[in-house]
Design a protein around this motif. Structure first.
Motif, PDB file in Angstrom:
ATOM      1  N   LEU A 233      -2.782 -12.745  45.068  1.00  0.00           N
ATOM      2  CA  LEU A 233      -1.516 -12.195  44.601  1.00  0.00           C
ATOM      3  C   LEU A 233      -0.911 -13.179  43.607  1.00  0.00           C
ATOM      4  N   SER A 234      -0.530 -12.689  42.430  1.00  0.00           N
ATOM      5  CA  SER A 234       0.045 -13.549  41.392  1.00  0.00           C
ATOM      6  C   SER A 234       0.949 -12.714  40.492  1.00  0.00           C
ATOM      7  N   GLY A 235       1.576 -13.386  39.547  1.00  0.00           N
ATOM      8  CA  GLY A 235       2.408 -12.680  38.579  1.00  0.00           C
ATOM      9  C   GLY A 235       1.613 -11.669  37.777  1.00  0.00           C
ATOM     10  N   ASP A 236       0.374 -12.038  37.421  1.00  0.00           N
ATOM     11  CA  ASP A 236      -0.476 -11.113  36.668  1.00  0.00           C
ATOM     12  C   ASP A 236      -0.818  -9.871  37.488  1.00  0.00           C
ATOM     13  N   THR A 237      -0.881 -10.027  38.816  1.00  0.00           N
ATOM     14  CA  THR A 237      -1.156  -8.870  39.677  1.00  0.00           C
ATOM     15  C   THR A 237      -0.071  -7.807  39.481  1.00  0.00           C
ATOM     16  N   PHE A 238       1.180  -8.238  39.507  1.00  0.00           N
ATOM     17  CA  PHE A 238       2.288  -7.297  39.349  1.00  0.00           C
ATOM     18  C   PHE A 238       2.383  -6.778  37.913  1.00  0.00           C
ATOM     19  N   TYR A 239       2.088  -7.632  36.973  1.00  0.00           N
ATOM     20  CA  TYR A 239       2.095  -7.201  35.569  1.00  0.00           C
ATOM     21  C   TYR A 239       1.082  -6.081  35.358  1.00  0.00           C
ATOM     22  N   ASN A 240      -0.102  -6.237  35.918  1.00  0.00           N
ATOM     23  CA  ASN A 240      -1.141  -5.220  35.758  1.00  0.00           C
ATOM     24  C   ASN A 240      -0.791  -3.933  36.491  1.00  0.00           C
ATOM     25  N   MET A 241      -0.084  -4.044  37.601  1.00  0.00           N
ATOM     26  CA  MET A 241       0.386  -2.838  38.290  1.00  0.00           C
ATOM     27  C   MET A 241       1.378  -2.069  37.419  1.00  0.00           C
ATOM     28  N   ILE A 242       2.302  -2.784  36.838  1.00  0.00           N
ATOM     29  CA  ILE A 242       3.305  -2.153  35.969  1.00  0.00           C
ATOM     30  C   ILE A 242       2.629  -1.518  34.756  1.00  0.00           C
ATOM     31  N   ALA A 243       1.604  -2.181  34.241  1.00  0.00           N
ATOM     32  CA  ALA A 243       0.938  -1.710  33.024  1.00  0.00           C
ATOM     33  C   ALA A 243       0.333  -0.325  33.181  1.00  0.00           C
ATOM     34  N   GLN A 244       0.085   0.103  34.402  1.00  0.00           N
ATOM     35  CA  GLN A 244      -0.512   1.414  34.625  1.00  0.00           C
ATOM     36  C   GLN A 244       0.499   2.541  34.544  1.00  0.00           C
ATOM     37  N   ASP A 245       1.779   2.229  34.565  1.00  0.00           N
ATOM     38  CA  ASP A 245       2.786   3.281  34.561  1.00  0.00           C
ATOM     39  C   ASP A 245       3.087   3.720  33.131  1.00  0.00           C
ATOM     40  N   PRO A 246       2.998   5.038  32.831  1.00  0.00           N
ATOM     41  CA  PRO A 246       3.200   5.499  31.450  1.00  0.00           C
ATOM     42  C   PRO A 246       4.607   5.276  30.922  1.00  0.00           C
ATOM     43  N   ALA A 247       5.608   5.159  31.799  1.00  0.00           N
ATOM     44  CA  ALA A 247       6.972   4.920  31.341  1.00  0.00           C
ATOM     45  C   ALA A 247       7.147   3.515  30.782  1.00  0.00           C
ATOM     46  N   ILE A 248       6.295   2.586  31.226  1.00  0.00           N
ATOM     47  CA  ILE A 248       6.428   1.185  30.821  1.00  0.00           C
ATOM     48  C   ILE A 248       5.368   0.780  29.803  1.00  0.00           C
ATOM     49  N   ARG A 249       4.208   1.389  29.848  1.00  0.00           N
ATOM     50  CA  ARG A 249       3.056   0.922  29.076  1.00  0.00           C
ATOM     51  C   ARG A 249       3.353   0.776  27.573  1.00  0.00           C
ATOM     52  N   GLN A 250       4.019   1.772  26.979  1.00  0.00           N
ATOM     53  CA  GLN A 250       4.243   1.712  25.534  1.00  0.00           C
ATOM     54  C   GLN A 250       5.199   0.601  25.121  1.00  0.00           C
ATOM     55  N   TRP A 251       5.971   0.059  26.073  1.00  0.00           N
ATOM     56  CA  TRP A 251       6.935  -0.986  25.737  1.00  0.00           C
ATOM     57  C   TRP A 251       6.368  -2.394  25.930  1.00  0.00           C
ATOM     58  N   MET A 252       5.146  -2.511  26.435  1.00  0.00           N
ATOM     59  CA  MET A 252       4.553  -3.812  26.677  1.00  0.00           C
ATOM     60  C   MET A 252       3.969  -4.382  25.386  1.00  0.00           C
ATOM     61  N   SER A 253       3.517  -5.621  25.462  1.00  0.00           N
ATOM     62  CA  SER A 253       3.010  -6.297  24.259  1.00  0.00           C
ATOM     63  C   SER A 253       1.791  -5.590  23.687  1.00  0.00           C
ATOM     64  N   GLU A 254       1.095  -4.820  24.547  1.00  0.00           N
ATOM     65  CA  GLU A 254      -0.073  -4.081  24.070  1.00  0.00           C
ATOM     66  C   GLU A 254       0.307  -2.743  23.438  1.00  0.00           C
ATOM     67  N   GLY A 255       1.605  -2.440  23.357  1.00  0.00           N
ATOM     68  CA  GLY A 255       2.048  -1.096  23.001  1.00  0.00           C
ATOM     69  C   GLY A 255       2.208  -0.798  21.532  1.00  0.00           C
ATOM     70  N   SER A 256       1.655  -1.584  20.643  1.00  0.00           N
ATOM     71  CA  SER A 256       1.713  -1.253  19.223  1.00  0.00           C
ATOM     72  C   SER A 256       0.798  -0.065  18.938  1.00  0.00           C
ATOM     73  N   GLY A 257       1.157   0.704  17.918  1.00  0.00           N
ATOM     74  CA  GLY A 257       0.326   1.837  17.548  1.00  0.00           C
ATOM     75  C   GLY A 257       1.135   2.988  16.995  1.00  0.00           C
ATOM     76  N   LYS A 258       0.433   4.036  16.592  1.00  0.00           N
ATOM     77  CA  LYS A 258       1.073   5.173  15.937  1.00  0.00           C
ATOM     78  C   LYS A 258       1.786   6.079  16.948  1.00  0.00           C
ATOM     79  N   ARG A 259       2.974   6.480  16.563  1.00  0.00           N
ATOM     80  CA  ARG A 259       3.745   7.539  17.226  1.00  0.00           C
ATOM     81  C   ARG A 259       4.414   8.327  16.096  1.00  0.00           C
ATOM     82  N   ASN A 260       3.648   9.200  15.473  1.00  0.00           N
ATOM     83  CA  ASN A 260       4.094   9.891  14.268  1.00  0.00           C
ATOM     84  C   ASN A 260       5.096  10.992  14.593  1.00  0.00           C
TER      85      ASN A 260
END
Length: 438
Positions: free
Chosen positions: A273-300
């Motif tokens: 159990l670590s901080g990355d564990t919780f970060y990866n859990m959050i990353a799976q939620d569609p409400a949060i995913r687009q706002w994370m550091s990986e969330g760059s990309g097209k939304r035309n």
């Protein structure tokens, strides 16, 4: 200088709010729209946005229309967990200043038009208790390790797309005219706040801490046709190309927040159990995913087509009807925001009734089908179908000056997403407008 800063130099401070439209689009581009949303078939200064080809049928002169809208908003969401406990969240942050500007210069068979305003976006919201995604994540992800969502959370969101558009309209003959224009869009989406959780009976308190800003710049083409066979009937058509918006996301706090609040440890029956564990859990939620550091990309912004007609039934009564169609399914989207959408549409009717030379009464109705469904809704992206009821009054002070006051009540259709989060909202919108002819 960024485009939204240039607009502020014109005295316009934007606070956009989602009301009419589909996906990110906003249909309410001036005060008159709040009186009768069926604007596409009208000839007027508002045609600088709604019916650009119709501007060439105005009398010769230079026109300026200044508008402001005030939106009183009530947004609610609620989540019921596996134990039957319900958490409710509300934002009632108002948008007191939502301005726009139209300018038309018409001479002979040619008209030049300009419009500035907020073409898209979801406006500003402030949820003092957080958002329904937080207890949903705690129930789905953290409950297996004795976790839950605690109080003290705050979430602020803002989304606005500042647009400048302009072009030229030209008569082809005594009945037909056309228009071509270009739109420049400067888009910004922000998501900031904190979420408080606890696991292992409160021994560890993971900290959701986010400050995300997504920005993009895009260009769209605008094309219009207008048909006016006589002085009683007018038909307007408009097509807008898809606007490419490749968002650059800047977010740097979320992973650090979890890492600083969660020590690395081995839990029997659970594992590491670590901080990355919780970060990866959050990353799976569609409400949060687009706002994370990986969330760059097209939304035309999708391409859209509009058609509308006006008919002067009597010397005093003018009937209006229009429709908008949004090509969402063909829109480029790197992050899956538009997955499971159908194409959206709006249909509207309205009327003008001229009481006398000075006063005109206006009223109308619009239905919006956004194309969304339960598979598309998230706490930061729920566009609900809506019914819009409108009324207003226009006063002709002189041959040069007209004033208007308008009102719309927008009732949205309550709905739930696949996580059983319920969404509801309504908006009271007030408009003031001034039209001056030089």
């Amino acid at each position: 200088m960024k485009f939204k800063q240039q607009l502020m130099l014109l005295g316009i401070v934007l606070s956009a709010n989602a009301m009419g439209g589909s996906i990110d689009y906003l249909s309410q581009q001036d005060a008159e729209y709040l009186a009768h949303p069926a604007m596409v078939g009208k000839v007027g200064v508002s045609g600088a946005y709604y019916n650009p080809a119709g501007t060439v049928w105005l009398e010769d002169g230079t026109y300026i229309q200044i508008n402001n809208q005030t939106h009183l908003k009530d947004y609610r969401m609620e989540h019921t967990n596996s134990s039957g406990e319900t958490s409710k969240f509300k934002s009632d942050k108002a948008s007191p200043v939502v301005p726009s500007l139209q300018i038309v210069k018409k001479k002979g068979d040619t008209a030049f038009f300009f419009h500035a305003g907020a073409i898209a976006g979801g406006g500003s919201v402030a949820y003092s208790g957080g958002i329904a995604t937080f207890p949903q994540i705690a129930d789905d992800k953290f409950s297996q390790i004795g976790g839950g969502f605690t109080s003290g959370s705050t979430i602020h969101g803002k989304s606005y797309y500042v647009a400048f558009q302009g072009g030229v309209a030209r008569k082809f003959n005594e009945a037909w005219s056309g228009a071509v224009g270009i739109r420049l869009v400067d888009a910004e989406r922000k998501f900031k706040g904190e979420g408080n959780f606890e696991v292992l009976g409160g021994a560890i308190k993971p900290k959701f801490d986010i400050d995300s800003e997504r920005t993009a710049f895009g260009v769209a083409g605008i094309f219009g046709l207008n048909y006016q066979p006589n002085d009683r009937f007018n038909l307007g058509l408009r097509y807008e190309t898809e606007t490419k918006l490749d968002f650059d996301n800047k977010e740097h706090k979320l992973r650090n927040g979890f890492n600083s609040s969660v020590p690395t440890m081995i839990i029997p029956g659970v594992g590491k159990l670590s901080g990355d564990t919780f970060y990866n859990m959050i990353a799976q939620d569609p409400a949060i995913r687009q706002w994370m550091s990986e969330g760059s990309g097209k939304r035309n912004l999708p391409a859209m087509a509009a058609i509308g007609a006006s008919y002067r039934a009597t010397e005093k009564l003018t009937l209006l009807a229009s429709g908008n169609y949004y090509f969402i399914k063909e829109t480029s989207d790197d992050l899956g925001n538009f997955d499971h959408y159908d194409n959206g549409y709006e249909v509207a009717v309205g009327l003008d009734y001229q009481l006398n030379e000075k006063w005109t009464l206006m009223t109308g109705y619009q239905y919006t089908d956004t194309g969304a469904n339960e598979k598309t809704y998230t706490d930061t992206d729920y566009v609900l179908d809506a019914n819009m009821y409108s009324a207003g009054v226009k006063y002709r002070y002189s041959s040069q000056l007209e004033l208007m006051a308008t009102y719309s009540y927008v009732s949205y259709v309550n709905d739930k997403n696949i996580k059983n989060i319920k969404y509801s909202k309504h908006v009271d919108a007030f408009g003031l407008g001034l039209i001056y002819k030089f």
